[in-house]
Design an enzyme around this catalytic site. Structure first.
Site: not given
Length: 331
Positions: A311-315
């Site tokens: 995932s993208d960071w915090g996605a």
């Protein structure tokens, strides 16, 4: 003259050395490695001594090339999983984002079983993933502050219309990653620009043209991964504007997806890209990182992707939905 044409390395004939081309011209043959000095195209290979060889040296029979790479490392991964406990396996599903020693170790992201820099799971035969931006140079996150090279924007590489330029550019960045101990390059950004004023349009190797991106990205991917660095192409999918990127919903017809937005990802995967990053935005009303149509239908079934999805960071908004949809690592 500006041209997209560049002679590709020809595939090798039966009996020829295929270490460089890593492909065979005749159907039914595979490039098998004997040792670090010799590999050749043959229909099959049994590890050990071949009575017909005069040198008396054994064959490793490691398959080279994209399909060979996946077959070899897939088999190795399955074998390694047998030696890991359930808690160790679970720890591979999430990046370290807590306090020391379960932190990022100075990288953008870090995934490992151990909780110290020299992870105790090294004896298992696996190296932790030390991830770092970016597509345009090594971005320091605590390690090597003020000691990184900022390269020109990837859009400038796109404007060169030159696979050779993309290859040299990526090779230089990869060398810096090798020197600084990161083994996952979070890039390249391959999105096709839809809104030209988007905040990150400068860092896409595709510009506004999927054909251009599909022509340039193989050179980038190969130059990086030839140096032992994992390429993580991003952002999947339809992350085509910066404003409201964490909340916007995108509606795109399947034909437009396959003709415009997916081809560059497909070209990257066919060149051996090992990882892909899902984006912040919603597509068809669901967040990209928990979207089964994106991560299973498009990515695995239509494009045949065999690597891992992070995932993208915090996605990641719902761990269970994301896991069921096809997310492998939550960052």
């Amino acid at each position: 003259a500006v041209t997209l044409a560049e002679a590709a390395s020809p595939c090798s004939d039966e009996g020829d050395d295929c270490r460089k081309s890593q492909c065979c011209s005749k159907p039914g043959l595979q490039c098998f490695e004997k040792n670090k000095f010799w590999a050749t195209c043959r229909p099959s290979c049994d590890p050990g001594l071949d009575p017909s060889d005069k040198d008396g040296q054994p064959w490793s029979c490691k398959m080279l090339g994209i399909e060979g790479m996946w077959a070899y490392h897939g088999q190795r991964a399955r074998q390694l999983m047998k030696n890991l406990t359930l808690p160790e396996k679970v720890s591979l599903l999430r990046g370290m984002n807590d306090g020391w020693p379960a932190d990022r170790h100075g990288y953008a992201g870090y995934v490992g079983i151990g909780r110290v820099y020299a992870d105790p799971w090294q004896p298992h035969g696996v190296t932790p993933l030390s991830m770092n931006d970016g597509p345009q140079g090594y971005n320091s996150y605590g390690r090597f502050k003020s000691k990184s090279t900022q390269y020109p924007a990837l859009l400038a590489v796109a404007a060169s219309f030159s696979p050779a330029t993309a290859r040299r550019y990526a090779a230089a960045i990869a060398e810096e990653f090798v020197a600084k101990g990161a083994n996952v390059l979070l890039g390249p950004d391959v999105e096709v620009t839809r809104a030209t004023l988007t905040g990150r349009s400068f860092e896409t190797i595709s510009g506004e043209d999927p054909f251009l991106g599909s022509t340039l990205v193989p050179a980038y991917v190969k130059a990086v991964q030839d140096r032992g660095i994992i390429v993580c192409v991003k952002h999947f999918l339809n992350n085509n504007q910066e404003i409201y990127r964490q909340s916007m919903n995108v509606e795109v017809g399947d034909r437009a997806q396959h003709e415009i937005y997916l081809p560059v990802f497909k070209a990257a995967f066919e060149s051996g890209a090992t990882a892909v990053m899902c984006s912040y935005n919603k597509v068809y009303g669901q967040y990209a990182c928990e979207n089964e149509k994106l991560l299973t239908k498009f990515l695995r079934e239509d494009l045949g992707f065999k690597g891992f999805v992070l995932s993208d960071w915090g996605a990641t908004h719902d761990a269970l939905r994301s896991a069921k949809a096809g997310l492998d690592i939550d960052m």
